[in-house]
Design a protein around this motif. Structure first.
Motif, PDB file in Angstrom:
ATOM      1  N   ASP A 281     108.982  39.204  15.634  1.00 47.88           N
ATOM      2  CA  ASP A 281     108.728  38.274  16.722  1.00 47.88           C
ATOM      3  C   ASP A 281     109.848  37.244  16.771  1.00 47.88           C
ATOM      4  O   ASP A 281     110.120  36.568  15.769  1.00 47.88           O
ATOM      5  CB  ASP A 281     107.381  37.579  16.500  1.00 47.88           C
TER       6      ASP A 281
ATOM      7  N   GLN B  23     113.117  33.990  26.549  1.00 46.55           N
ATOM      8  CA  GLN B  23     113.840  35.030  25.827  1.00 46.55           C
ATOM      9  C   GLN B  23     114.510  35.947  26.829  1.00 46.55           C
ATOM     10  O   GLN B  23     113.911  36.308  27.843  1.00 46.55           O
ATOM     11  CB  GLN B  23     112.889  35.843  24.945  1.00 46.55           C
TER      12      GLN B  23
ATOM     13  N   LYS C 257     109.915  34.370  17.846  1.00 51.01           N
ATOM     14  CA  LYS C 257     109.423  33.033  17.522  1.00 51.01           C
ATOM     15  C   LYS C 257     109.527  32.736  16.026  1.00 51.01           C
ATOM     16  O   LYS C 257     109.516  31.588  15.615  1.00 51.01           O
ATOM     17  CB  LYS C 257     107.966  32.880  17.983  1.00 51.01           C
ATOM     18  N   ASN C 258     109.639  33.814  15.220  1.00 52.66           N
ATOM     19  CA  ASN C 258     109.731  33.643  13.772  1.00 52.66           C
ATOM     20  C   ASN C 258     111.164  33.661  13.256  1.00 52.66           C
ATOM     21  O   ASN C 258     111.391  33.624  12.050  1.00 52.66           O
ATOM     22  CB  ASN C 258     108.936  34.755  13.071  1.00 52.66           C
TER      23      ASN C 258
ATOM     24  N   ASP D 217     109.002  28.087  24.521  1.00 55.22           N
ATOM     25  CA  ASP D 217     109.043  28.714  23.206  1.00 55.22           C
ATOM     26  C   ASP D 217     108.578  30.158  23.271  1.00 55.22           C
ATOM     27  O   ASP D 217     109.107  31.027  22.593  1.00 55.22           O
ATOM     28  CB  ASP D 217     108.161  27.920  22.243  1.00 55.22           C
ATOM     29  N   HIS D 218     107.613  30.415  24.138  1.00 54.70           N
ATOM     30  CA  HIS D 218     107.040  31.763  24.209  1.00 54.70           C
ATOM     31  C   HIS D 218     107.795  32.667  25.174  1.00 54.70           C
ATOM     32  O   HIS D 218     107.944  33.863  24.939  1.00 54.70           O
ATOM     33  CB  HIS D 218     105.578  31.657  24.632  1.00 54.70           C
ATOM     34  N   LYS D 219     108.328  32.077  26.273  1.00 55.16           N
ATOM     35  CA  LYS D 219     108.857  32.914  27.343  1.00 55.16           C
ATOM     36  C   LYS D 219     110.368  32.883  27.469  1.00 55.16           C
ATOM     37  O   LYS D 219     110.946  33.735  28.131  1.00 55.16           O
ATOM     38  CB  LYS D 219     108.246  32.464  28.679  1.00 55.16           C
TER      39      LYS D 219
ATOM     40  N   ARG E  72     114.205  40.521  23.891  1.00 56.61           N
ATOM     41  CA  ARG E  72     112.893  41.163  23.910  1.00 56.61           C
ATOM     42  C   ARG E  72     112.985  42.625  23.480  1.00 56.61           C
ATOM     43  O   ARG E  72     112.137  43.144  22.771  1.00 56.61           O
ATOM     44  CB  ARG E  72     112.266  41.058  25.304  1.00 56.61           C
TER      45      ARG E  72
ATOM     46  N   ARG F  60     117.655  28.293  20.471  1.00 56.16           N
ATOM     47  CA  ARG F  60     117.073  29.504  21.035  1.00 56.16           C
ATOM     48  C   ARG F  60     117.630  30.749  20.360  1.00 56.16           C
ATOM     49  O   ARG F  60     118.763  30.775  19.887  1.00 56.16           O
ATOM     50  CB  ARG F  60     117.310  29.542  22.543  1.00 56.16           C
TER      51      ARG F  60
ATOM     52  N   LYS G 101     112.245  32.097   9.679  1.00 53.75           N
ATOM     53  CA  LYS G 101     111.902  30.715   9.369  1.00 53.75           C
ATOM     54  C   LYS G 101     111.206  30.655   8.013  1.00 53.75           C
ATOM     55  O   LYS G 101     110.678  31.648   7.516  1.00 53.75           O
ATOM     56  CB  LYS G 101     111.015  30.140  10.467  1.00 53.75           C
TER      57      LYS G 101
END
Length: 412
Positions: A137, A123, A139-140, A119-121, A128, A149, A161
């Motif tokens: 971000d 990308q 993730k949002n 989830d964090h990496k 990025r 993804r 989101k």
């Protein structure tokens, strides 16, 4: 062990900001591979690998401010890195980070990566980069790629989101979703802030005035239609309108030296050369690459150089030497449909010419009404340096030369 340093900035540039690393510590690279990008007030500079080897340590991180020749990383020439976790950098494509272990938008994480790590990496470099430019971000953002993804397309027009408590990395809300109404907070880039400050300073610190005129574009359009194929065949570049405006402005600058001058404190600096900047809108903001010694350039030279500099501007590849030292500026808002505007000075220059859209209008010609393709011209100038009479005569000279291009060839 070798040192990787920031480029040596010219005197007009105090510092820069690291906006992106294309490699990670321990990654093996080849000579001239792109390592990092540094954004200054005027341009984005690239830092490349000095030789084949490994980036052993990254000293300056993204968003860090660096000064001229500052140490930003350590490098070991000839060493071998971990190619399993760090693929070699393709000079034409940003390298994926070691942690991501994927090659394209929406790719799957490698075996053994935890859900949290994915989830964090997980990308792509493109995602990025878009996140860095927008301040959002990933993730949002609601992802449309495989497994939900986030892709580059998602970042171009992000759908956040539902959680209204979404925060940026700085802790500030970047967007708030209320039904179909959204807001997005995007930090200004260094280049955008610099342009904003310069424009504000120009409007506050100069006695700026604008004079207008209109030009009949039919003679120029007829000439272009007649010779464009021969011109392109011989010179390998298309014949546009900008080249003739550059040549007309150069001739007018010769006749009115004050318009080609600049103010330095209480001194007037009269320039014995003609370096004309052409304002270009790019993804990173407004830039003004400069055509040097336009009095020595042919129309083909002007068209070729404008094409070259325009391409560099769009790719973010303009060098500092290509954006400094202009004595006069031309801005063409007509390419975006602008009918009339008051262009803002580009200090320390004392004048700027604004071109606009070409529209058919009814005009009185020898007592009869004719429909002609007309363009409004605007000349903004610093009244402290240029008198109204000179400004008007300068603009009329450009009008006359454009309406009768043969005058340029005959030196009339």
């Amino acid at each position: 062990m070798a040192e990787i340093k920031a480029p040596v900035f010219p005197e007009s540039v105090a510092d820069g900001t690291i906006v992106e690393w294309h490699v990670t510590e321990g990654q093996q690279v080849n000579r001239d591979d792109l390592l990092a990008e540094i954004e200054t007030d005027k341009v984005v500079l690239e830092v490349v690998a000095p030789d084949d080897g490994v980036v052993t340590k990254i000293v300056k991180q993204v968003d860090d401010t660096v000064e001229s020749a500052d140490l930003i990383a350590e490098f070991e020439a000839g060493a071998s890195g971990s190619t399993d976790d760090a693929p070699a950098v393709d000079p034409d494509q940003p390298a994926a980070p070691v942690q991501a272990k994927q090659a394209a938008d929406g790719g799957e994480p490698t075996q053994g990566a935890s859900a949290a790590e994915a989830d964090h990496k997980d990308q792509s470099p493109a995602v990025r980069k878009a996140a860095k430019e927008s301040g959002v971000d990933p993730k949002n953002v609601e992802g449309t790629g495989r497994g939900g993804r986030v892709t580059k397309t998602d970042m171009a027009s992000p759908t956040l989101k539902a959680d209204s408590s979404i925060k940026s990395d700085s802790g500030r809300p970047v967007a708030e979703s209320v039904g179909e109404r959204t807001e997005k907070r995007v930090p200004m880039t260094r280049l955008r802030k610099t342009v904003a400050n310069r424009l504000l300073s120009a409007s506050q610190d100069t006695a700026m005035l604008t004079t207008f005129n209109e030009v009949n574009m039919k003679p120029l359009m007829d000439m272009r239609a007649k010779y464009k194929e021969q011109f392109e065949k011989r010179h390998g570049v298309r014949l546009g309108f900008m080249s003739l405006f550059v040549k007309a402005a150069t001739e007018a600058l010769k006749r009115f030296p004050a318009v080609n001058a600049s103010l330095d404190g209480d001194d007037i600096v009269y320039h014995g050369f003609y370096d004309i900047g052409v304002a270009v809108s790019s993804d990173r903001g407004l830039v003004v690459p400069v055509l040097r010694d336009t009095d020595r350039m042919s129309m083909a030279d002007v068209e070729s150089k404008i094409r070259e500099l325009g391409g560099k501007a769009q790719d973010g590849k303009l060098g500092l030497d290509e954006m400094t030292g202009g004595t006069f500026t031309i801005s063409n808002g007509g390419v975006f449909g602008s009918l009339m505007s008051t262009p803002i000075l580009n200090p320390p220059q004392t004048a700027i010419l604004g071109m606009h859209a070409i529209n058919d209008r009814p005009m009185a010609v020898n007592g009869r009404v004719e429909i002609l393709p007309m363009m409004y011209l605007a000349l903004s100038y610093d009244h402290r340096m240029i008198d109204g009479k000179e400004a008007v005569q300068f603009l009329v000279t450009i009008k006359e030369l454009v309406e009768d291009p043969a005058m340029l060839l005959l030196d009339l």
